[in-house]
Scaffold this active site. Structure first.
Site, PDB file in Angstrom:
ATOM      1  N   SER A 136      34.400  47.957  43.703  1.00 47.41           N
ATOM      2  CA  SER A 136      33.035  47.524  43.425  1.00 47.41           C
ATOM      3  C   SER A 136      32.110  48.194  44.435  1.00 47.41           C
ATOM      4  CB  SER A 136      32.957  45.997  43.549  1.00 47.41           C
ATOM      5  OG  SER A 136      31.626  45.558  43.463  1.00 47.41           O
ATOM      6  N   LYS A 162      33.129  49.671  39.494  1.00 48.20           N
ATOM      7  CA  LYS A 162      32.055  48.724  39.166  1.00 48.20           C
ATOM      8  C   LYS A 162      30.862  49.053  40.039  1.00 48.20           C
ATOM      9  CE  LYS A 162      31.535  43.968  40.289  1.00 48.20           C
ATOM     10  NZ  LYS A 162      32.164  42.621  40.266  1.00 48.20           N
ATOM     11  N   LYS A 164      26.931  47.948  41.150  1.00 47.95           N
ATOM     12  CA  LYS A 164      25.914  46.894  41.152  1.00 47.95           C
ATOM     13  C   LYS A 164      24.630  47.476  40.567  1.00 47.95           C
ATOM     14  CE  LYS A 164      28.162  43.555  43.289  1.00 47.95           C
ATOM     15  NZ  LYS A 164      28.442  42.260  42.634  1.00 47.95           N
ATOM     16  N   ASP A 189      27.444  45.368  37.290  1.00 53.14           N
ATOM     17  CA  ASP A 189      27.317  43.950  37.640  1.00 53.14           C
ATOM     18  C   ASP A 189      25.893  43.680  38.136  1.00 53.14           C
ATOM     19  OD1 ASP A 189      27.577  41.342  38.488  1.00 53.14           O
ATOM     20  OD2 ASP A 189      29.144  41.734  39.983  1.00 53.14           O
ATOM     21  N   GLU A 214      28.385  42.747  33.695  1.00 53.63           N
ATOM     22  CA  GLU A 214      28.721  41.465  34.328  1.00 53.63           C
ATOM     23  C   GLU A 214      27.455  40.704  34.703  1.00 53.63           C
ATOM     24  OE1 GLU A 214      31.819  42.007  37.249  1.00 53.63           O
ATOM     25  OE2 GLU A 214      31.175  40.268  38.409  1.00 53.63           O
ATOM     26  N   ASP A 239      30.569  35.824  35.554  1.00 49.64           N
ATOM     27  CA  ASP A 239      31.099  35.608  36.907  1.00 49.64           C
ATOM     28  C   ASP A 239      30.545  34.272  37.413  1.00 49.64           C
ATOM     29  OD1 ASP A 239      31.437  35.595  39.688  1.00 49.64           O
ATOM     30  OD2 ASP A 239      30.855  37.665  40.013  1.00 49.64           O
ATOM     31  N   LYS A 263      37.612  34.439  39.885  1.00 45.91           N
ATOM     32  CA  LYS A 263      37.780  34.437  41.341  1.00 45.91           C
ATOM     33  C   LYS A 263      38.384  33.106  41.744  1.00 45.91           C
ATOM     34  CE  LYS A 263      33.748  37.373  42.169  1.00 45.91           C
ATOM     35  NZ  LYS A 263      32.446  37.507  42.847  1.00 45.91           N
ATOM     36  N   GLY A 291      36.430  39.768  43.176  1.00 46.21           N
ATOM     37  CA  GLY A 291      36.594  39.816  44.627  1.00 46.21           C
ATOM     38  C   GLY A 291      35.410  39.227  45.371  1.00 46.21           C
TER      39      GLY A 291
HETATM   40  O1  OSB Z   1      29.446  39.582  41.940  1.00 47.91           O
HETATM   41  O2  OSB Z   1      31.479  40.180  41.983  1.00 47.91           O
HETATM   42  C1  OSB Z   1      30.431  39.906  42.569  1.00 47.91           C
HETATM   43  C2  OSB Z   1      30.834  40.647  46.286  1.00 47.91           C
HETATM   44  C3  OSB Z   1      30.142  39.593  46.823  1.00 47.91           C
HETATM   45  C4  OSB Z   1      29.547  38.685  45.985  1.00 47.91           C
HETATM   46  C5  OSB Z   1      29.636  38.825  44.611  1.00 47.91           C
HETATM   47  C6  OSB Z   1      30.347  39.884  44.065  1.00 47.91           C
HETATM   48  C7  OSB Z   1      30.928  40.822  44.917  1.00 47.91           C
HETATM   49  C8  OSB Z   1      31.624  42.005  44.483  1.00 47.91           C
HETATM   50  C9  OSB Z   1      32.642  42.550  45.448  1.00 47.91           C
HETATM   51  O3  OSB Z   1      31.366  42.606  43.469  1.00 47.91           O
HETATM   52  C10 OSB Z   1      33.996  42.655  44.902  1.00 47.91           C
HETATM   53  C11 OSB Z   1      35.016  43.008  45.953  1.00 47.91           C
HETATM   54  O4  OSB Z   1      35.403  42.155  46.767  1.00 47.91           O
HETATM   55  O5  OSB Z   1      35.463  44.154  45.937  1.00 47.91           O
HETATM   56 MG    MG Z   2      29.937  39.614  39.901  1.00 49.50          MG
END
Ligand code: OSB
Ligand code: MG
Length: 374
Positions: A136, A162, A164, A189, A214, A239, A263, A291
């Protein structure tokens, strides 16, 4: 099994690079390791994943540690736990606070697996010996730095990326990656950064062959996600909306999504996660392991879960060196041809690296759970 003692280890690991989402930025991973010790001296470990600010969900590290100290640990004092599946029920009168519950429940799962001398993955019915993983990537200041990062992770072997996104930091970024990597397994995401008025933007994203989008909308919004999913060919993944199997059922019945980012921390631990994975498999929802920038203990729990058959899609479970210079466990998790090995040792299969952990520990507290015993 009786638990005699708990240790709450507060630590903070610097991130190799800040991680930016549509709502904020993290420069370090601040967390607690919850260590539970049985009468026989078996140690179970869980990691508290709540963030310092109530911006991802409403829990924070400081609210969650109060819930653990004042409400969850006392429920273990002088109580015989027959099996880890019972813990969710014992905690159920406490509303919400999933991350606090998960940290303690996952430590209990680890302790039970160690007592039974089995790996946690085997104990929860997982069969895989290694898992494919994805990465991510946080919001980047410009397209060039994003492309460079994607290139780097693809070179390292990550199978799925992934990205953001946020309004005005979306089409341009997705398009640039798609152009450079036409076949890459790619997804975006939004962490709730959009609303119905952004429909045309989201519709535009539909043409880039994304695996999924996402959490485009708000964290309790099932209805508008359903409205959007009906008009997109790209899967919507939820999520933040999903805290329990009931939420997954609601999303499925309303048609709010076709995929679930699962998660452990957000759904209160392993028992709840297993119910969700089973529900998804039965109802044709794609489920994958998300994650929380986990340190090694949290990462180990994720890997055990993702080793189950339902998790065919690569999770946000990168190697230890994705986020950290050094991790608090040994051995650390290393990427090998886009895969991480599922530990076969007892419990979560990794031990605390006390040397590294000590270096980043801010405080340690011991709580006796056997008060009144003679
Ligand atoms: O939205 O999935 C999420 C990290 C912190 C808070 C929210 C998210 C995330 C990630 C990181 O996308 C995923 C990772 O730990 O690699
Ligand atoms: Mg997310």
């Amino acid at each position: 099994m009786y638990f005699q003692k708990a240790r709450l280890i507060h630590a903070e690991l610097p991130l190799l690079a800040p991680f930016r989402t549509s709502y904020g930025e993290l420069k370090s991973k601040d967390f607690y390791i919850i260590e539970l010790i049985t009468e026989e001296g078996i140690c179970g470990h869980g990691e508290l994943e709540a963030f310092p600010l109530p911006d991802y969900t409403e829990e924070t590290l400081s609210t969650a540690i109060v819930i653990i100290r004042k409400h969850l640990l006392p429920l273990l004092a002088q109580r015989k736990i027959d099996k880890p599946e019972d813990v969710q029920k014992i905690f159920s009168w406490i509303q919400g606070n999933e991350m606090a519950k998960a940290a303690v429940e996952l430590a209990i799962w680890d302790a039970f697996a160690k007592m039974k001398k089995r790996s946690l993955s085997k104990m929860i019915g997982a069969t895989k010996e290694s898992i494919k993983v994805g990465v991510s990537i946080g919001l980047q200041p410009n397209v060039e730095s994003l492309l460079q990062l994607v290139n780097q992770y693809v070179d390292q072997g990550y199978e799925r990326v992934k990205l953001k996104i946020a309004p005005n930091k979306d089409i341009q970024f997705v398009e640039a990656i798609r152009k450079r990597f036409p076949k890459l397994s790619l997804m975006a995401d939004a962490n709730s950064a959009y609303n119905r008025e952004d429909f045309l933007l989201l519709k535009e994203l539909d043409q880039y062959d994304l695996e999924m989008i996402e959490q485009p909308f708000g964290t309790t919004d099932f209805v508008n996600h359903a409205w959007l999913q009906k008009q997109l060919k790209t899967r919507i993944c939820l999520d933040e909306n999903i805290r329990s199997v009931k939420d997954v059922e609601q999303a499925h019945i309303l048609g709010s999504c076709q995929a679930i980012n699962l998660k452990l921390a957000r759904v209160g631990g392993m028992s709840s996660a297993l119910k969700i994975a089973e529900y998804c498999a039965l109802n044709d929802l794609l489920v994958w392991c998300g994650g929380m920038l986990e340190a090694g203990v949290g990462r180990a729990h994720n890997i055990a879960l993702a080793a189950r058959e339902e998790f065919s899609f690569p999770g946000d479970i990168s190697a230890s060196n994705r986020f950290f210079e050094e991790d608090i466990i040994k051995p650390t998790f290393e990427l090998n041809q886009g895969r991480l090995r599922v530990p076969s040792n007892d419990g979560i299969g990794v031990a605390l690296n006390s040397e590294v952990l000590q270096k980043y520990t801010k405080s340690t507290e011991e709580i006796l759970l056997n008060k009144g015993w003679s």
